[in-house]
Scaffold this motif. Structure first.
Motif, short mmCIF file in Angstrom:
data_model
loop_
_atom_site.label_atom_id
_atom_site.label_comp_id
_atom_site.label_asym_id
_atom_site.label_seq_id
_atom_site.Cartn_x
_atom_site.Cartn_y
_atom_site.Cartn_z
N ILE A 26 -3.06 -0.02 -4.47
CA ILE A 26 -2.80 -1.18 -3.64
C ILE A 26 -2.55 -2.39 -4.53
N LYS A 27 -1.59 -3.21 -4.12
CA LYS A 27 -1.26 -4.40 -4.89
C LYS A 27 -1.35 -5.61 -3.98
N TYR A 28 -1.94 -6.68 -4.50
CA TYR A 28 -2.03 -7.95 -3.78
C TYR A 28 -1.41 -9.05 -4.63
N SER A 29 -0.86 -10.04 -3.96
CA SER A 29 -0.43 -11.22 -4.70
C SER A 29 -1.67 -11.97 -5.17
N ASP A 30 -1.54 -12.69 -6.26
CA ASP A 30 -2.69 -13.41 -6.80
C ASP A 30 -3.25 -14.42 -5.81
N MET A 66 0.85 -1.19 0.00
CA MET A 66 0.00 0.00 0.00
C MET A 66 0.88 1.23 0.00
N PRO A 67 1.12 1.81 -1.18
CA PRO A 67 1.93 3.03 -1.23
C PRO A 67 1.22 4.19 -0.54
N SER A 68 1.98 5.23 -0.23
CA SER A 68 1.39 6.38 0.44
C SER A 68 0.37 7.07 -0.45
N GLY A 69 0.56 7.00 -1.74
CA GLY A 69 -0.40 7.63 -2.63
C GLY A 69 -0.47 6.92 -3.96
#
Length: 119
Positions: A57-61, A51-54
Motif C-alpha cells: 500500500i502506498k500513501y501520499s506524504d 492498494m495493489p491486488s498483491g
C-alpha cells in the motif's frame, strides 16, 4: 466495462472524519489495483492512496497516518477512511481501478465525490 457506485464524502470540520467508498462491477475485483486520487480546481489530480491486488500500500506524504485505504474483495469495494481532516484535504476524491487483460492495461475512474473540510 467497469462501472462504479460511489458513496460517502460530504462536509466535516477540521479534525473530523469522513469516508468514501467505491463499489465496482464488470471486473474481477480481486485481481485489480485500486486507489484514490483527489483534485482541486486549477491543480493536477494527485494520488492519495494506492492498494495493489498483491503488493504494498502506498500513501501520499500529506495523508500518511491520517488516511487508511482498505478493500473488500467479496463486496468489490474499496474504501478510504479519512481521519484528522484538515482544510487542505478539501477536494473531489476519485476512485481508480486498473485491470489487465492479456497485454492490455485498462484504467477506470469514478465520477468523484466532494469532500469539504471547514476550519
Amino acid at each position: 466495462h467497469v462501472e462504479f457506485v460511489e458513496s460517502g464524502g460530504g462536509l466535516a470540520q477540521s479534525g473530523g472524519s469522513l469516508s468514501v467508498s467505491c463499489t465496482a462491477s464488470g471486473t474481477v475485483f480481486g485481481d485489480t489495483d485500486v486507489g484514490w486520487y483527489r483534485q482541486v480546481p486549477g491543480k493536477q489530480r494527485e494520488l492519495v492512496a494506492q492498494m495493489p491486488s498483491g503488493g504494498t500500500i502506498k500513501y501520499s506524504d500529506s495523508v500518511k497516518g491520517r488516511f487508511t485505504i482498505s478493500r473488500d474483495n467479496a463486496k468489490d469495494t474499496v474504501t478510504l477512511q479519512m481521519n484528522s481532516l484538515k482544510p487542505e484535504d478539501t477536494a473531489v476524491y476519485y476512485c481508480k481501478l486498473d485491470e489487465t487483460w492479456g497485454r492490455q492495461n485498462l484504467e477506470w475512474w469514478g465520477r468523484g465525490l466532494q469532500v469539504t473540510v471547514s476550519s
